[in-house]
Write an enzyme that holds these catalytic residues in place. Structure first.
Site, PDB file in Angstrom:
ATOM      1  N   TYR A   4       0.839  -1.301   0.081  1.00  4.70           N
ATOM      2  CA  TYR A   4      -0.146   0.065   0.084  1.00  4.70           C
ATOM      3  C   TYR A   4       1.041   1.229  -0.119  1.00  4.70           C
ATOM      4  CZ  TYR A   4      -3.795  -3.059   1.211  1.00  4.70           C
ATOM      5  OH  TYR A   4      -4.941  -3.963   0.982  1.00  4.70           O
TER       6      TYR A   4
ATOM      7  N   LYS B 201       3.839 -15.322   1.543  1.00  6.66           N
ATOM      8  CA  LYS B 201       3.802 -16.258   0.300  1.00  6.66           C
ATOM      9  C   LYS B 201       5.285 -16.143  -0.001  1.00  6.66           C
ATOM     10  CE  LYS B 201       0.849 -17.002  -2.543  1.00  6.66           C
ATOM     11  NZ  LYS B 201      -0.083 -18.338  -2.776  1.00  6.66           N
TER      12      LYS B 201
ATOM     13  N   ASP C 218      -2.303 -18.069   1.701  1.00 15.12           N
ATOM     14  CA  ASP C 218      -3.530 -18.714   0.809  1.00 15.12           C
ATOM     15  C   ASP C 218      -4.076 -20.079   1.670  1.00 15.12           C
ATOM     16  OD1 ASP C 218      -1.292 -19.955   0.332  1.00 15.12           O
ATOM     17  OD2 ASP C 218      -1.898 -20.260  -2.056  1.00 15.12           O
TER      18      ASP C 218
ATOM     19  N   ASP D   8      -5.109  -7.259   5.760  1.00 12.66           N
ATOM     20  CA  ASP D   8      -6.148  -6.506   5.407  1.00 12.66           C
ATOM     21  C   ASP D   8      -7.312  -7.591   5.126  1.00 12.66           C
ATOM     22  OD1 ASP D   8      -8.189  -4.968   4.556  1.00 12.66           O
ATOM     23  OD2 ASP D   8      -7.067  -3.884   2.972  1.00 12.66           O
TER      24      ASP D   8
ATOM     25  N   ASP E  30     -10.278  -9.134   8.027  1.00 16.07           N
ATOM     26  CA  ASP E  30     -11.714  -9.000   7.637  1.00 16.07           C
ATOM     27  C   ASP E  30     -12.467 -10.386   7.460  1.00 16.07           C
ATOM     28  OD1 ASP E  30     -11.598  -6.347   7.571  1.00 16.07           O
ATOM     29  OD2 ASP E  30     -12.155  -6.124   5.613  1.00 16.07           O
TER      30      ASP E  30
HETATM   31 MG    MG Z   1     -10.191  -4.060   4.931  1.00 13.11          MG
END
Ligand code: MG
Ligand code: NAI
Length: 365
Positions: free
Chosen positions: A142, A192, A225, A249, A253
């Protein structure tokens, strides 16, 4: 000795409504448990924009840097959607996170027994679940350069860069190991490393921090994953999950929804510890300003109240008092208290924001 300081930023929408109940809880701890805070309240987000033309006044920023902990409600709302990007309510929150250098984002996923039926997973998979995701918050894809949309030949190319320095990995790893020591002494680090060099470095540095300074903590590594699969297959195998900004992130969630409503989810964002070992810290519910229910007394204050419980534990070393507050929440839920977000359309009459506050205070008593 002076009291610890707490800066309260209710913000917009339901922020002030849920924070109103937290203030009552803070007062209760002052009166009944001798835990007095010097509380100051200020503006953030749209509320600050309305008053000062900026989503975070410099004075407020200065107070946040001085405070022992900051407690924030929520920012944003339709009223501010057309504002210039530079003064959008969210910018106030981003500035707080950036200038306080809050690199470690703690997102618990905890399933209260009374709400286990509410999960999208089978009850026995989530009942008793209590895990913590530690997400790196200030670096990674980000923020990495180069980034942008560029012309390349006769088409455009969108670029973002996953970038982590050793010191960025080191400090967030330490925060996860410290946390694990206060919990069940187990960290699973997710990246990863099979396809990303930044993941190889991540794994190396986490292992090194572990071997040098936290050999007592059980450490495992998992590809992110697979981590996502394991989270929905058997989430109780985890205690602390450590991961980067992007995977964190998504995984946080995902983990959050194992436990039900947005109205239940607290968070903490921590920075470097000061001389007393107290980290810079911002506590806030995961939810936003919920304009669709603002002003109707429907908001669930529990996410914000549990954020204060996290402040008690991580900023003020009051783990027992935090547990006391969490048990009060657990009790009112077990007794059947439900705001509208915690029930289906046919489940009877929900209680209001302040009635939930009443119930939690009664349970504390
Ligand atoms: Mg989020
Ligand atoms: P939201 O979290 O505000 O609401 C999503 C849904 O969950 C809505 O239906 C809302 O009524 C419900 N909900 C949220 N919190 C609740 C609570 N405590 N009790 C009961 N129901 C609750 O997310 P949304 O609608 O995407 O965003 C609304 C505004 O909030 C936007 O301006 C957005 O930018 C901002 N926002 C701010 C955040 C923050 O301050 N950290 C985080 C997310 C969004």
């Amino acid at each position: 000795m002076s009291n610890p300081t707490l800066l309260i930023l209710p913000g917009d929408g339901i922020g002030p409504e849920v924070m109103g109940q937290v203030t009552r809880v803070i007062d209760w701890f002052g009166e009944k448990r001798g835990l007095a805070f010097d509380v100051e309240e200020d503006l953030v987000g749209g509320a600050a924009y309305d008053a000062h033309g900026t989503p975070l006044h410099d004075d407020t920023m200065a107070k946040a840097l001085e405070a022992d902990a900051v407690l924030l409600g929520a920012v944003g709302g339709p009223k501010y959607d057309d504002l210039d990007f530079s003064v959008k309510p969210e910018r106030g929150l981003l500035r707080l996170r950036k200038e306080m250098d809050l690199f470690s984002n703690l997102r618990p996923a905890q399933c209260f027994d009374a709400l286990a039926d509410f999960s999208s997973l089978k009850k026995d998979i989530v009942a008793g679940l209590d895990i913590m995701i530690v997400r790196e918050l200030t670096s990674g894809v980000y923020f990495g350069e180069p980034r942008g949309i560029f012309e390349e030949g006769n088409e455009r190319v969108g670029i973002n860069t996953q970038r982590y320095t050793e010191s960025e990995i080191d400090r967030v790893a330490r925060s996860a190991f410290e946390l694990a020591r206060r919990r069940n002494n187990k960290v699973c680090s997710m990246e990863k490393a099979n396809v990303m060099e930044s993941g190889i470095l991540w794994r190396e540095v986490v292992q090194k921090v572990h071997d040098e300074d936290y050999p007592d903590v059980e450490l495992s590594h998992m590809y992110a994953d697979n981590g996502a699969m394991q989270l929905v297959r058997a989430p109780k195998q985890f205690d602390v999950i450590l991961t980067d900004n992007l995977f964190g992130d998504i995984l946080s969630d995902c983990a959050a929804m194992l436990t039900g409503s947005l109205g239940m989810l607290p968070s903490a964002s921590l920075g470097a510890p000061n001389a007393e070992g107290r980290p810079k810290a911002l506590y806030e519910p995961v939810h936003g300003s919920a304009p669709d229910i603002t002003g109707q007394g429907k908001a669930n204050p529990i996410a914000c109240i549990l954020s204060f419980a996290m402040a008690l534990r991580y900023s003020f070393d009051q783990g027992d008092e935090a547990t006391r507050l969490e048990q009060a929440v657990e009790k009112v839920l077990a007794d059947g208290a439900r705001t509208a977000d915690l029930m289906g359309p046919e489940d009877g009459t929900p209680i209001s924001t302040s009635e939930m506050g009443d119930a939690i205070l009664a349970a504390l008593d």
